[in-house]
Scaffold this motif. Structure first.
Motif, short mmCIF file in Angstrom:
data_model
loop_
_atom_site.label_atom_id
_atom_site.label_comp_id
_atom_site.label_asym_id
_atom_site.label_seq_id
_atom_site.Cartn_x
_atom_site.Cartn_y
_atom_site.Cartn_z
N PHE A 66 0.53 -0.91 -0.37
CA PHE A 66 -0.07 -0.34 0.24
C PHE A 66 1.30 0.99 -0.17
O PHE A 66 0.61 2.55 -0.25
N ASP A 67 1.59 1.14 0.60
CA ASP A 67 3.09 2.14 0.68
C ASP A 67 3.81 2.16 -0.86
O ASP A 67 5.01 3.29 -0.75
N GLY A 68 4.13 1.27 -1.61
CA GLY A 68 4.50 1.41 -2.99
C GLY A 68 6.34 1.00 -2.73
O GLY A 68 6.91 0.09 -3.75
N ARG A 69 5.89 0.14 -1.59
CA ARG A 69 7.25 -0.75 -1.78
C ARG A 69 7.06 -2.19 -2.04
O ARG A 69 6.08 -2.96 -2.55
N LEU A 70 7.86 -2.95 -2.66
CA LEU A 70 7.91 -4.01 -3.91
C LEU A 70 8.80 -5.42 -3.37
O LEU A 70 9.77 -4.80 -2.65
N GLN A 71 8.26 -6.05 -3.28
CA GLN A 71 8.29 -7.44 -2.64
C GLN A 71 8.29 -8.19 -3.80
O GLN A 71 7.93 -8.32 -4.47
N PHE A 72 9.72 -8.69 -4.13
CA PHE A 72 10.39 -9.54 -4.84
C PHE A 72 11.07 -11.18 -4.09
O PHE A 72 11.93 -11.25 -3.49
N ASP A 73 10.78 -12.51 -4.16
CA ASP A 73 11.46 -13.05 -3.67
C ASP A 73 11.69 -12.95 -2.02
O ASP A 73 12.70 -13.67 -1.64
N LYS A 74 10.63 -12.98 -1.09
CA LYS A 74 10.35 -12.39 -0.57
C LYS A 74 11.38 -11.80 0.25
O LYS A 74 12.04 -12.06 1.16
N ALA A 75 11.57 -10.67 -0.56
CA ALA A 75 12.87 -9.41 0.34
C ALA A 75 12.57 -8.30 -0.88
O ALA A 75 11.86 -7.83 -2.15
N LEU A 99 3.54 -12.15 -12.30
CA LEU A 99 2.40 -11.79 -11.85
C LEU A 99 2.40 -10.76 -10.55
O LEU A 99 3.08 -10.84 -9.84
N VAL A 100 1.38 -9.94 -10.09
CA VAL A 100 1.55 -8.21 -9.71
C VAL A 100 0.68 -8.18 -9.09
O VAL A 100 -0.27 -8.66 -9.08
N ARG A 101 0.73 -8.77 -8.18
CA ARG A 101 0.09 -8.58 -6.90
C ARG A 101 0.47 -7.21 -5.55
O ARG A 101 0.85 -6.93 -5.10
N ALA A 102 -0.78 -5.96 -6.08
CA ALA A 102 -0.83 -4.32 -6.15
C ALA A 102 -2.09 -4.30 -4.86
O ALA A 102 -3.29 -4.61 -5.73
N ASP A 103 -1.76 -3.30 -3.99
CA ASP A 103 -2.47 -2.88 -2.97
C ASP A 103 -3.85 -2.17 -4.15
O ASP A 103 -3.17 -1.38 -4.79
N HIS A 104 -5.05 -1.85 -3.64
CA HIS A 104 -5.95 -1.71 -4.55
C HIS A 104 -5.43 0.18 -4.23
O HIS A 104 -6.66 0.87 -5.42
N ASN A 105 -4.40 0.43 -3.58
CA ASN A 105 -4.87 1.61 -3.37
C ASN A 105 -3.18 2.42 -3.97
O ASN A 105 -3.00 3.76 -3.56
N VAL A 106 -2.20 1.56 -4.32
CA VAL A 106 -1.48 1.88 -4.93
C VAL A 106 -1.73 2.85 -6.71
O VAL A 106 -2.58 2.79 -6.99
N PRO A 107 -0.80 3.96 -6.07
CA PRO A 107 -1.15 4.83 -7.86
C PRO A 107 -0.97 4.11 -8.60
O PRO A 107 -0.38 3.00 -8.67
N TYR A 108 -1.86 4.01 -9.17
CA TYR A 108 -1.22 3.27 -11.20
C TYR A 108 -0.14 3.55 -11.41
O TYR A 108 0.80 2.40 -12.33
N GLY A 109 0.17 4.86 -11.72
CA GLY A 109 1.75 5.11 -12.45
C GLY A 109 3.11 4.44 -11.67
O GLY A 109 3.53 3.43 -12.28
N ARG A 110 2.64 3.96 -10.39
CA ARG A 110 3.94 2.69 -10.02
C ARG A 110 3.85 1.27 -10.14
O ARG A 110 4.65 0.77 -10.47
N VAL A 111 1.85 1.02 -10.73
CA VAL A 111 2.04 -0.10 -11.07
C VAL A 111 2.84 -0.53 -12.54
O VAL A 111 3.12 -1.32 -12.66
N ILE A 112 2.61 0.66 -13.87
CA ILE A 112 3.12 0.95 -14.33
C ILE A 112 4.42 0.36 -14.55
O ILE A 112 5.21 0.00 -15.26
N GLN A 113 4.96 2.03 -13.82
CA GLN A 113 6.88 1.25 -14.04
C GLN A 113 6.85 0.31 -13.26
O GLN A 113 8.14 -0.51 -13.44
N VAL A 114 6.57 -0.63 -12.69
CA VAL A 114 7.12 -2.58 -12.10
C VAL A 114 6.61 -2.85 -13.15
O VAL A 114 6.95 -4.18 -13.19
#
Length: 146
Positions: A66-75, A99-114
């Motif tokens: 929800f705060d925009g942090r990224l997690q991959f391989d448990k890190a 697969l991208v698991r994004a919180d529904h409150n994350v800004p759309y731009g952050r998801v597109i960056q990922v």
């Protein structure tokens, strides 16, 4: 040790297995209930979707909290580190879906960056994880005739 009335043989040296079996079954039930609760992950509130299929067993997963942090391989990692790790995965392994698991409150731009980082790494199959929506008929798209 137990004595039977009228017996002249003395003490019985057998172990009563019933309490041991009871304890074992109780422990088994406790572990069966506790094991699924021990899985850890990022708490992400997923958006809902009525259409979709489950690919989580064969895919790589990138989570956006929800705060925009990224997690991959448990890190947790920054976007450039994620891009480098995904490039290494794309070169070493097969072309698995991501697969991208994004919180529904994350800004759309952050998801597109990922998603851009995933595609630049060489992955072509990118999906979004959603929660199952309640079974409600979709709203009508036409005008109501009265």
């Amino acid at each position: 040790m137990s004595f039977t009335p009228g017996s002249r043989r003395g003490a019985m040296a057998d172990i009563n297995m019933t309490p041991l079996i009871d304890v074992m079954l109780v422990l088994l039930i406790i572990f069966m209930i506790a094991a699924p609760m021990m899985t850890t992950g990022v708490d992400v509130k997923l958006p809902e979707s009525r259409t979709g299929r489950n690919l989580e067993s064969e895919a790589l997963t990138v989570s956006v909290t929800f705060d925009g942090r990224l997690q991959f391989d448990k890190a947790f990692m920054a976007l450039p580190v994620l891009a480098n790790q995904l490039k290494a995965r794309a070169q070493s392994g097969g072309k698995r879906p991501v697969l991208v698991r994004a919180d529904h409150n994350v800004p759309y731009g952050r998801v597109i960056q990922v998603v851009d980082a995933i595609r630049e790494a060489g992955f072509t199959q990118v999906g979004f994880v959603t929660a199952a929506a309640p079974a409600v008929p979709p709203p009508s798209l036409g005008t109501d005739a009265k």
